[in-house]
Motif scaffolding. Sequence first.
Motif, PDB file in Angstrom:
ATOM      1  N   PHE A  59      41.513  37.425  29.622  1.00 51.33           N
ATOM      2  CA  PHE A  59      41.618  37.084  31.036  1.00 51.33           C
ATOM      3  C   PHE A  59      41.022  38.205  31.888  1.00 51.33           C
ATOM      4  O   PHE A  59      40.199  37.978  32.770  1.00 51.33           O
ATOM      5  CB  PHE A  59      43.106  36.894  31.362  1.00 51.33           C
ATOM      6  CG  PHE A  59      43.369  36.085  32.594  1.00 51.33           C
ATOM      7  CD1 PHE A  59      43.610  34.720  32.510  1.00 51.33           C
ATOM      8  CD2 PHE A  59      43.387  36.688  33.848  1.00 51.33           C
ATOM      9  CE1 PHE A  59      43.851  33.970  33.636  1.00 51.33           C
ATOM     10  CE2 PHE A  59      43.634  35.938  34.986  1.00 51.33           C
ATOM     11  CZ  PHE A  59      43.870  34.578  34.878  1.00 51.33           C
ATOM     12  N   LEU A  60      41.414  39.422  31.575  1.00 51.42           N
ATOM     13  CA  LEU A  60      40.913  40.589  32.310  1.00 51.42           C
ATOM     14  C   LEU A  60      39.399  40.739  32.145  1.00 51.42           C
ATOM     15  O   LEU A  60      38.673  40.957  33.116  1.00 51.42           O
ATOM     16  CB  LEU A  60      41.640  41.844  31.799  1.00 51.42           C
ATOM     17  CG  LEU A  60      41.314  43.139  32.546  1.00 51.42           C
ATOM     18  CD1 LEU A  60      41.935  43.105  33.935  1.00 51.42           C
ATOM     19  CD2 LEU A  60      41.836  44.353  31.767  1.00 51.42           C
ATOM     20  N   ASN A  61      38.923  40.580  30.899  1.00 46.29           N
ATOM     21  CA  ASN A  61      37.480  40.694  30.660  1.00 46.29           C
ATOM     22  C   ASN A  61      36.700  39.665  31.474  1.00 46.29           C
ATOM     23  O   ASN A  61      35.688  39.990  32.096  1.00 46.29           O
ATOM     24  CB  ASN A  61      37.164  40.495  29.173  1.00 46.29           C
ATOM     25  CG  ASN A  61      37.626  41.663  28.323  1.00 46.29           C
ATOM     26  OD1 ASN A  61      37.843  42.755  28.845  1.00 46.29           O
ATOM     27  ND2 ASN A  61      37.800  41.435  27.039  1.00 46.29           N
ATOM     28  N   SER A  62      37.181  38.425  31.466  1.00 41.49           N
ATOM     29  CA  SER A  62      36.514  37.377  32.246  1.00 41.49           C
ATOM     30  C   SER A  62      36.477  37.748  33.716  1.00 41.49           C
ATOM     31  O   SER A  62      35.452  37.583  34.385  1.00 41.49           O
ATOM     32  CB  SER A  62      37.236  36.034  32.082  1.00 41.49           C
ATOM     33  OG  SER A  62      36.824  35.390  30.915  1.00 41.49           O
ATOM     34  N   ALA A  63      37.601  38.247  34.212  1.00 50.93           N
ATOM     35  CA  ALA A  63      37.682  38.591  35.636  1.00 50.93           C
ATOM     36  C   ALA A  63      36.720  39.731  35.973  1.00 50.93           C
ATOM     37  O   ALA A  63      36.017  39.685  36.985  1.00 50.93           O
ATOM     38  CB  ALA A  63      39.116  38.964  36.008  1.00 50.93           C
ATOM     39  N   ILE A  64      36.676  40.765  35.121  1.00 54.38           N
ATOM     40  CA  ILE A  64      35.782  41.908  35.386  1.00 54.38           C
ATOM     41  C   ILE A  64      34.329  41.451  35.405  1.00 54.38           C
ATOM     42  O   ILE A  64      33.574  41.747  36.333  1.00 54.38           O
ATOM     43  CB  ILE A  64      35.968  43.002  34.295  1.00 54.38           C
ATOM     44  CG1 ILE A  64      37.336  43.670  34.448  1.00 54.38           C
ATOM     45  CG2 ILE A  64      34.851  44.034  34.361  1.00 54.38           C
ATOM     46  CD1 ILE A  64      37.684  44.621  33.316  1.00 54.38           C
ATOM     47  N   VAL A  65      33.935  40.686  34.381  1.00 54.12           N
ATOM     48  CA  VAL A  65      32.536  40.245  34.280  1.00 54.12           C
ATOM     49  C   VAL A  65      32.178  39.350  35.466  1.00 54.12           C
ATOM     50  O   VAL A  65      31.155  39.554  36.137  1.00 54.12           O
ATOM     51  CB  VAL A  65      32.296  39.507  32.943  1.00 54.12           C
ATOM     52  CG1 VAL A  65      30.923  38.871  32.915  1.00 54.12           C
ATOM     53  CG2 VAL A  65      32.459  40.472  31.778  1.00 54.12           C
ATOM     54  N   ALA A  66      33.041  38.360  35.747  1.00 53.58           N
ATOM     55  CA  ALA A  66      32.720  37.416  36.821  1.00 53.58           C
ATOM     56  C   ALA A  66      32.649  38.126  38.171  1.00 53.58           C
ATOM     57  O   ALA A  66      31.743  37.882  38.968  1.00 53.58           O
ATOM     58  CB  ALA A  66      33.757  36.287  36.855  1.00 53.58           C
ATOM     59  N   ALA A  67      33.579  39.055  38.420  1.00 56.29           N
ATOM     60  CA  ALA A  67      33.595  39.745  39.713  1.00 56.29           C
ATOM     61  C   ALA A  67      32.371  40.650  39.861  1.00 56.29           C
ATOM     62  O   ALA A  67      31.723  40.674  40.914  1.00 56.29           O
ATOM     63  CB  ALA A  67      34.875  40.564  39.854  1.00 56.29           C
ATOM     64  N   ALA A  68      32.019  41.376  38.799  1.00 53.67           N
ATOM     65  CA  ALA A  68      30.882  42.299  38.889  1.00 53.67           C
ATOM     66  C   ALA A  68      29.576  41.534  39.096  1.00 53.67           C
ATOM     67  O   ALA A  68      28.762  41.901  39.951  1.00 53.67           O
ATOM     68  CB  ALA A  68      30.799  43.155  37.620  1.00 53.67           C
TER      69      ALA A  68
END
Lengths: 265, 308
Positions: A59-68
């Motif tokens: 979940f965190l990885n998806s959020a970091i990638v999508a936000a960046a």
Amino acid sequence: MAAIIVVATAFLFPFFWMVSNAIRTNDEVLAVPPRLLPSQAHWENFVQAWLYLPFGRFFLNSAIVAAAVTLIVLVVSSMAGYAFARLRFPFRGSLFAIYMGTLMVPQAVLVIPLFLMMSRIGWVNTYQGLILPMAFGSFGTFLLRQFFLQVPRELEEAALIDGASRVRILVSIMLPLAGPALGLLALFTFTAQWNNFLWALIITNGNDHATLPLGLTLFQGQQGSQWNFLMAGTTISVLPGLVLTILLQRYIFRGLSLTSGFGGK
Amino acid sequence: MSEAAAWQWGRPGAASKPRERSETGTAFLFLLPSLLGLIVFLILPLLASLVLSFTNWQMLGKARFIGISNYVNLLTRDPTFYHVLWNTLLFTVEYVILNIALSLAVAVWISSLRWGKNLFRLIFFLPTFTPLVGLAIVWLLIFTPGGMMDWIAGALHLPIPNLLTNPNWALQAVVLVSLWSGFGYNLLLFSASLDTVPPSYLEAAQLDGAGAWRRFWSIKLPLISPTLFFGTVMTAITSLQIFDQVYALTRGGPGVATATLGFSIYRQGFGAYHMGYAAAISWVLFLIIMGLTALQFRLQRRWVHYDA
């Protein structure tokens, strides 16, 4: 009216089936005849799924990638979109045609050389490897150019005469006006990256940098017969998109008309 | 659009020469980040994959230049290539036609409702922003042998085999899942366009005795044709690349019954490490996309109206 209600209800069935199976025992998943609802709600399945594989990490990885990716796309496309909409320079038409042409390039053509490039510089299984190759499509430039073209020229002409720089005009006049278009671009980019599967499948290995869609297939590979936990994990991955869509529906409906065309002949 | 076109080309004589020169410098700086990104992550890899497709590179060891051998092998020796190509084209034709027809029909249907327009549009749009892989796994449960689909087919005495394990039906299951998860986007696109049709046109036609079908065919359809064209082109481009659903639902099986070009590229490249060969398949896919898009742009003159 009744007909569309029936159709819409049938359409929603897979979502219902997902949640309904996420909270039952695995024996009840394939019961014959199928039971619409579990005999007892096992909400702890979500905790179990979360513990089987690090869904929190996914979940965190998806959020970091999508936000960046979203952040880069917003900055880069508003600069380029403004240049194409408002500045005169040689070969503008041909360069824009090249940008448009890149919309046709399938991701599958790029992934092999991109993977080669990333492994050469040691970016396999890193965040920068997940993020940067996905952050430079030309869709955002196209969308924002279309929007900037519709802004009356008079708004910036007064500022130009007063000696304001183009950067200043973009930041303090155009971008505030482009709020809806930027929001739409942010939404599209964020969800596209949240859901991006192929690149994550190729550039990561193991759990550390896996994103949610990839995590689901890892789970599927390891615990494929644990349907109830798999459905719990799926619910976790699907929920943010559903909530976002429901919360931002007005915005999406209005904004979508912005993307609906190639901008004339 | 005429107004936008005027802005696009600038007003004649509006700029003096020095200003244009100073604008070129500014434009270059504004374009620099996107140009760099596009060159490094798109244009160079695109060319690199073309070069790779003429080599026998296999991940480890040295790559050797082998001319067009990969393409020759693909077209004359590969036992599955034509099957995979057929799967991809069949999926695309079926999916694009059904997607456009369905999203247009439902958009027209919903726009004729007295209440709840936005609610129903929202419902059909719900899958759009969620991971395709997740949605496909939900359908995998529905289709799994002994699952909901089999039970419904049995209860209704329908002569349908299990969709995912039957080579003749598996691709139809992929089409069904793709339609369910994908048609909401075009539905919303077409709805937004239908909303811009001036009601006065429709009322005038009705007074002249035009029926509902006639009003749709002669007024609404030409007016929304640019949006329809946009939707069709984009849907065709994305559906030719289909990968996620196939990976999650069938992994290309049974046999190669649902293997598509996108899936073959992955399997050859990252399963068997035949990178050169995979690059050749990816260029075949790219050529098909370019050809189909060019064809659609040629055909648009016959049915797309921009100056309505």
